[in-house]
Design an enzyme around this catalytic site. Structure first.
Site, short mmCIF file in Angstrom:
data_model
loop_
_atom_site.label_atom_id
_atom_site.label_comp_id
_atom_site.label_asym_id
_atom_site.label_seq_id
_atom_site.Cartn_x
_atom_site.Cartn_y
_atom_site.Cartn_z
N LYS A 194 0.88 -1.18 0.00
CA LYS A 194 0.00 0.00 0.00
C LYS A 194 0.91 1.21 0.00
O LYS A 194 1.43 1.63 1.03
CB LYS A 194 -0.88 -0.01 1.25
CG LYS A 194 -2.23 0.63 1.09
CD LYS A 194 -2.21 2.13 0.78
CE LYS A 194 -2.07 3.03 1.97
NZ LYS A 194 -1.73 4.42 1.61
N GLU A 270 8.40 1.13 11.68
CA GLU A 270 9.59 1.95 11.48
C GLU A 270 9.12 3.39 11.40
O GLU A 270 8.49 3.77 10.41
CB GLU A 270 10.29 1.58 10.17
CG GLU A 270 10.69 0.12 10.05
CD GLU A 270 11.82 -0.27 10.97
OE1 GLU A 270 12.48 0.63 11.52
OE2 GLU A 270 12.01 -1.47 11.16
N CYS A 305 13.68 10.16 7.56
CA CYS A 305 13.35 9.77 8.94
C CYS A 305 14.52 10.01 9.89
O CYS A 305 14.33 10.40 11.02
CB CYS A 305 12.91 8.32 8.97
SG CYS A 305 14.06 7.22 8.14
N GLU A 404 9.17 16.06 15.05
CA GLU A 404 9.74 15.81 13.73
C GLU A 404 9.11 16.78 12.73
O GLU A 404 7.89 16.80 12.55
CB GLU A 404 9.43 14.36 13.31
CG GLU A 404 10.10 13.98 12.01
CD GLU A 404 9.73 12.56 11.57
OE1 GLU A 404 8.56 12.17 11.71
OE2 GLU A 404 10.64 11.86 11.09
P1 NAD Z 1 2.13 8.45 7.49
O1 NAD Z 1 2.21 7.73 8.78
O2 NAD Z 1 1.21 9.59 7.36
O3 NAD Z 1 1.75 7.45 6.30
C1 NAD Z 1 2.44 6.24 6.11
C2 NAD Z 1 1.52 5.25 5.45
O4 NAD Z 1 0.43 4.98 6.32
C3 NAD Z 1 0.90 5.75 4.14
O5 NAD Z 1 0.85 4.69 3.22
C4 NAD Z 1 -0.48 6.18 4.56
O6 NAD Z 1 -1.43 6.10 3.53
C5 NAD Z 1 -0.81 5.17 5.65
N1 NAD Z 1 -1.81 5.68 6.59
C6 NAD Z 1 -2.06 6.98 6.93
N2 NAD Z 1 -3.10 7.05 7.78
C7 NAD Z 1 -3.53 5.78 8.00
C8 NAD Z 1 -4.56 5.21 8.78
N3 NAD Z 1 -5.40 5.95 9.49
N4 NAD Z 1 -4.69 3.85 8.77
C9 NAD Z 1 -3.87 3.08 8.04
N5 NAD Z 1 -2.89 3.57 7.26
C10 NAD Z 1 -2.70 4.90 7.24
O7 NAD Z 1 3.64 8.85 7.16
P2 NAD Z 1 4.18 9.65 5.89
O8 NAD Z 1 3.79 11.09 6.07
O9 NAD Z 1 3.83 8.96 4.62
O10 NAD Z 1 5.75 9.46 6.07
C11 NAD Z 1 6.49 10.24 6.91
C12 NAD Z 1 6.83 9.49 8.19
O11 NAD Z 1 7.49 8.25 7.87
C13 NAD Z 1 7.80 10.26 9.02
O12 NAD Z 1 7.44 10.20 10.38
C14 NAD Z 1 9.11 9.52 8.79
O13 NAD Z 1 10.07 9.72 9.79
C15 NAD Z 1 8.67 8.12 8.68
N6 NAD Z 1 9.70 7.27 8.03
C16 NAD Z 1 10.38 6.34 8.79
C17 NAD Z 1 11.37 5.56 8.20
C18 NAD Z 1 12.12 4.50 8.98
O14 NAD Z 1 12.73 3.65 8.36
N7 NAD Z 1 12.10 4.54 10.30
C19 NAD Z 1 11.66 5.71 6.85
C20 NAD Z 1 10.95 6.67 6.11
C21 NAD Z 1 9.96 7.44 6.72
#
Ligand code: NAD
Length: 502
Positions: A194, A270, A305, A404
């Site tokens: 997804k 993550e 991240c 963040e």
């Molecule tokens: P997000 O949590 O908003 O979204 C991540 C995924 O979750 C997307 O596919 C989104 O559609 C889905 N999602 C959102 N709301 C949801 C819900 N209510 N139910 C189920 N799924 C849902 O994050 P983002 O804005 O896409 O990415 C940024 C974040 O990702 C930052 O916090 C960043 O630090 C983190 N990140 C972490 C790593 C790591 O390896 N630790 C790597 C890259 C990014």
């Protein structure tokens, strides 16, 4: 110089104009519309223009994808293949990704705004390398025999979990997906990816490359859609065995709840970070440290991240370090992402732009000193750009030092000694990464041990390799991507106890 490196801005623009986009979901080996027929706009953050329409998948589409993945798992078309055959198909998949490197890099840049030179040199090759590396583990991983005694044969075997859902973010769309695809498929699971709603294009495009590589229908599915609909349906699904998630803490906590409300599926998270980059007075190379600090926060528009978003620096060297960071920042002003000379591209969307600018305002209001940057850039383009921004005199308890931002915004904090640096370094809910710059090996080791972070860099920043695990302490999550350890997320242990005296 490779052919791609020689492409100019005009070349990339004309290729972009000639691109066709995959916008449908990929389920059971076919591209299909969402059952509702609904779509949403995929927007190019470089100019705010619509690129294409994407299937807005919901629970019904998730049901269809999970049913296909379940059938493909249960009949053994993937998990029962000899490991060497799985390996070959995954190696071919990785090879095809590399063969389509330029097209995939272009899709990634158009979709989420990162510089084309980065998509081409980093994201796409690293994604291919990751899948190839895990492919190689398929026929090189052994199981165990327990030391039970002469009358018993105690087998400890690793079995795939079944149907894995990978829910991934938009900052490194293909690479974050690859960190899940490689180990999940190498261990014999079937899966549903997804992608984030902001960046579905590369995941959708590689689905047909998976088929071309010989990965059977139903093994690899891609369901684009919004988090609250498609993501939530995967989290709550009774027939999904595992969610491997990368994204925000807020959403990670929802997946933990979804698991509790449904089938106790395995969840790994993550999440984000607030990485302290600690530069001590006895830093062996101040130029290198300052340059790394600048790249550590401005690379990928700060949408990383493990971005080094907190610069912890000893007072006597602070001005020199900030001066050098400013010199690097001058060369990283935001530009058109398709221009090969651009080092910083566009922020992913209007929402994230507003969020980053909101944090900059909060920094000013909170009493931090805006050293440089701080404004939206290139607004005439219709795209979402922010200047590289540095705050000085930040207090560790300020909002900009605690939360963040996920943008090119650095908070500078001074410390008194190593103890103080560790205290401040650990003073957030995050624990993804940290860095320490000192020529004193003992101090480096002791500081690294006391920093509560999944990765600590000594005298470097953001260096990595597929062979080492990556993931967080504290609310940065649990479970690890990369390295052989990531395989553990996608298998379960089975004990088979054989009575040899029967
Ligand atoms: P997000 O949590 O908003 O979204 C991540 C995924 O979750 C997307 O596919 C989104 O559609 C889905 N999602 C959102 N709301 C949801 C819900 N209510 N139910 C189920 N799924 C849902 O994050 P983002 O804005 O896409 O990415 C940024 C974040 O990702 C930052 O916090 C960043 O630090 C983190 N990140 C972490 C790593 C790591 O390896 N630790 C790597 C890259 C990014």
């Amino acid at each position: 110089m490779s052919a791609a490196a020689a492409l100019s801005l005009d070349d990339w623009k004309s290729r972009a104009a000639g691109l066709s986009h995959r916008g449908q979901a990929f389920i059971d080996g076919d591209y299909v519309d969402a059952q509702s027929g609904e779509t949403f706009d995929c927007v190019n953050p470089a100019n705010g223009q619509v690129l294409t329409a994407i299937a807005a998948c919901e629970a019904a589409d998730v049901d269809r994808a999970v049913a296909a993945a379940r059938r493909a798992f249960d009949d053994g078309r993937w998990s029962d293949l000899p490991p060497v055959v799985r390996k070959k198909k995954l190696l071919r998949f990785a090879e095809l990704i590399l063969q389509h490197k330029e097209e995939l890099a272009l899709l990634e840049t158009l979709d989420m705004g990162k510089p084309i030179s980065d998509s081409l040199a980093i994201d796409i090759p690293a994604a291919a390398k990751c899948i190839a590396w895990y492919a190689e583990t398929a026929d090189k991983t052994y199981d165990e025999i327990a030391p039970t005694g002469p009358s018993v044969l105690g087998l400890i075997t690793r079995e795939p979990l079944g149907v894995v859902a990978a829910v991934v973010p938009w900052n490194f769309p293909l690479l974050m997906a690859a960190w899940k695809i490689g180990p999940a498929l190498a261990t014999g699971n079937t899966m549903i990816v997804k992608p984030a709603e902001q960046s579905p294009l590369t995941a959708l495009r590689i689905a047909e490359l998976a088929t071309e590589a010989g990965i059977p229908d139903g093994v690899f599915n891609v369901v684009p859609g919004f988090g609250e609909t498609a993501g939530r349906a995967l989290g709550l699904h009774m027939d999904v065995d595992c969610v491997t998630f990368t994204g925000s803490i807020e959403v990670a906590k929802m997946f933990l709840k979804y698991a509790g409300e449904s089938n106790m599926k395995r969840v790994s998270c993550e999440c984000g970070g607030k990485t302290p980059n600690i530069i001590m007075s006895d830093c062996p190379d101040l130029d290198a440290a300052a340059k790394a600090a600048a790249f550590g926060i401005f690379f990928n528009q700060g949408e990383v991240c493990n971005a080094g978003s907190r610069l912890l620096v000893e007072a006597d060297i602070k001005d020199r370090v900030l001066e050098k960071i400013e010199q690097v920042a001058q060369k990283m002003q935001p530009g058109e992402p398709l221009d090969p000379r651009t080092k910083m591209g566009a922020i992913v969307d209007q929402t994230q732009l507003d969020r980053v600018l909101g944090y900059i305002e909060a920094g000013k209001e909170g009493g931090a000193e805006l050293k440089f940057g701080g404004r939206r850039a290139r607004a005439d383009s219709g795209g979402y750009y922010v200047e590289p921004t540095v705050f000085d005199n930040v207090d560790s308890r300020m909002k900009i030092a605690q939360e963040e931002i996920f943008g090119p915004v650095l908070s500078t904090i001074t410390f008194k000694d190593a103890d103080d640096a560790v205290r401040i370094g650990n003073e957030t809910i995050y624990g993804l990464a940290a860095a320490v710059w000192t020529r004193d090996l003992g101090k480096a080791h002791k500081t690294a041990r006391r920093l509560r972070a999944g990765t600590v860099w000594i005298n470097c920043f953001d260096n990595d390799d597929i062979t080492v695990p990556f993931g967080g302490f504290k609310e940065s999550g649990f479970g690890r991507d990369k390295s052989l350890h990531a395989l553990e997320k996608y298998v379960q242990l089975k004990t088979t106890w054989i009575n040899l005296d029967a």
